[in-house]
Design an enzyme around this catalytic site. Structure first.
Site, PDB file in Angstrom:
ATOM      1  N   ARG A 331     -38.703 -50.322   3.955  1.00  0.00           N
ATOM      2  CA  ARG A 331     -37.385 -50.926   3.386  1.00  0.00           C
ATOM      3  C   ARG A 331     -37.752 -52.220   3.482  1.00  0.00           C
ATOM      4  O   ARG A 331     -38.271 -53.258   2.956  1.00  0.00           O
ATOM      5  CB  ARG A 331     -35.936 -50.809   4.125  1.00  0.00           C
ATOM      6  CG  ARG A 331     -35.213 -49.524   2.817  1.00  0.00           C
ATOM      7  CD  ARG A 331     -34.391 -49.270   3.287  1.00  0.00           C
ATOM      8  NE  ARG A 331     -32.842 -50.535   2.358  1.00  0.00           N
ATOM      9  CZ  ARG A 331     -33.003 -50.618   3.184  1.00  0.00           C
ATOM     10  NH1 ARG A 331     -32.916 -52.249   4.732  1.00  0.00           N
ATOM     11  NH2 ARG A 331     -32.077 -52.007   2.463  1.00  0.00           N
ATOM     12  N   CYS A 362     -51.828 -49.876   8.739  1.00  0.00           N
ATOM     13  CA  CYS A 362     -53.162 -50.535   8.027  1.00  0.00           C
ATOM     14  C   CYS A 362     -52.397 -51.452   6.718  1.00  0.00           C
ATOM     15  O   CYS A 362     -53.368 -51.055   6.334  1.00  0.00           O
ATOM     16  CB  CYS A 362     -54.816 -49.841   8.039  1.00  0.00           C
ATOM     17  SG  CYS A 362     -54.615 -48.701   9.715  1.00  0.00           S
TER      18      CYS A 362
END
Ligand SMILES: Cc1ncc(COP(=O)(O)O)c(C=O)c1O
Length: 435
Positions: A331, A362
């Site tokens: 979120r 990443c």
């Protein structure tokens, strides 16, 4: 100390407790990242919603929005609490049914339900199919004919109300992929098609105007609009609406800038609006259905992480990294959602700095909290991000082939793993070797 943490939430060891369990012990025993729910808090919220309807003496259904968080134990908790659930996929339907949710307490939603999903709903006698578009009316008509079956349905209406919330999670405005538009006459046409099919028993209409809403006005306006529509359809098509379903979207507090009403205040206002407007229009009082998701599970959920590396960019920023991130809670990265967090091993420790709580994925955007006040921390500390119970685990992914966390239910000092942590073996379980 964070204002969400009460003195009673801290035990003799000075640790945060969740459902009476020591959060640090949970982290050590089950590993991190870990999703923990205080199930008494979930049950209390369900009870509060029920109480509003009981006090107002109206027929009702509380249909928990599974998308906020669903697994077998959650459906069992809902069934025990005596409420229903809305499902939006074959997957949610399957897990709900397997868990023992009574099929008649399920509502099936979605803007592009497949033929197979509709067959599954009909064969399992799912209580209500919320029709969203003309294609679906045709598909369902075919399926009901082939199965010589009947189905209870509702029509999802786009009432043209734009609630005050983040635009990516608004669904009630006219320009929406969901539901039949009122203004252009689509809703009238849908009604006529459904009424013409004796295999479809139309209960009434549904609208969901958005999520994380803080104001009554949007709900009151939507409720009024649905009653107006009910009056119009009564007069023009002799159709009596037995149900008005106003969806979910009741806002919760994530951070100090959020000042929502109590979720049950929303429901009371909705019921009173429907009572008043139906009385004015001489309509029978319909049953009122709601579909809360976030307000039932959001505040009851905690994501626990272990602190690892740290990077200080002198004079600019400090990044404190934990062992989870956007894979267990997307979120913040998806729509800049804000959270608060505390150090579970010392929630009372004096705050000495502000850091960016970074995940381990990443992506530069994998930041769980942009600006988090923290005490001095060290690797191995346990951080508890608060109010993560809705749309966290349910949107979890295996990005970077990180493992999805375990989910633990905690209450009265007892903890139970209700969804186990994925294992490395799970990551190859769906794969075939290259031929
Ligand atoms: C149709 C419908 N009902 C209910 C909900 C639940 O909303 P919330 O979790 O904000 O209560 C949603 C969420 O998107 C929805 O689309």
């Amino acid at each position: 100390m964070n204002e969400q943490i009460q003195p009673g939430d801290i035990n003799a060891a000075g640790h945060l407790t969740i459902g009476g369990c020591d959060a640090v012990d949970l982290a050590h025993e089950y590993g991190t990242p870990l999703v923990v729910y205080d199930t008494d808090q979930i049950k209390d919220q369900i009870q509060r919603f029920k109480q509003v309807f009981e006090n107002d003496q109206v027929d009702y259904e509380i249909s928990y929005a599974s998308k906020a968080f669903a697994n077998t134990a959650m459906y069992q908790l809902l069934a025990q609490a005596g409420i229903g659930a809305d499902v939006v996929s074959a997957g949610e339907m399957h897990v709900a049914l397997q868990a023992g949710m009574p099929a008649e307490r399920l509502s099936f939603h979605g803007n592009n339900k497949s033929y197979q999903e509709l067959v599954m709903a009909v064969e399992n006698k799912v209580g209500t199919i919320v029709l969203d578009n003309f294609h679906e009316i045709d598909l369902l008509a075919d399926i009901l004919q082939q199965h010589q079956a009947k189905a209870q349905v509702m029509l999802r209406i786009t009432p043209g109300i734009s609630a005050h919330t983040h635009e990516f999670i608004q669904t009630g405005q006219v320009d929406s992929k969901f539901g039949f538009d009122l203004a252009s006459g689509q809703a009238d046409e849908a009604l006529q098609r459904v009424l013409a099919n004796p295999a479809m028993d139309l209960l009434g209409m549904h609208a969901h105007i958005g999520s994380q809403i803080f104001e009554l006005t949007g709900f009151e306006a939507a409720a009024e609009k649905l009653v107006d529509l009910a009056a119009d359809w009564q007069q023009r098509f002799d159709f009596t609406s037995r149900v008005i379903n106003v969806g979910g979207g009741f806002g919760i507090r994530y951070t100090e800038v959020d000042h929502p009403l109590h979720p049950e205040d929303f429901v009371d206002a909705i019921v009173k609006t429907i009572q008043k407007t139906t009385a004015e229009k001489g309509l029978p009082m319909p049953a009122v259905w709601i579909e809360p998701g976030r307000s039932i599970v959001g505040p009851a959920g905690y994501n626990l992480y272990t602190v690892g590396s740290r990077k200080d960019v002198p004079g600019i920023e400090s990044y404190l990294a934990v062992d989870g991130g956007m894979g267990d809670n997307i979120r913040p990265a998806l729509y800049e959602a804000d959270y608060e967090a505390v150090l579970a091993n010392d929630p009372r420790a004096e705050i000495t700095e502000r850091v960016r709580l970074a995940g381990k994925y990443c992506e530069s955007g994998d930041i769980l909290i942009q600006d988090l006040p923290v005490p001095a921390t060290k690797p191995g500390d346990v951080v508890a991000v608060l109010d993560t119970g809705a749309y966290g685990y349910s949107m979890a992914s295996n990005y970077n082939l990180n493992l999805k966390p375990a989910v633990v239910f905690a209450a009265k000092g007892q903890a139970q793993v209700v969804t186990r942590r994925q294992t490395l073996a799970d990551l190859t379980s769906l794969d075939n070797n290259l031929q």
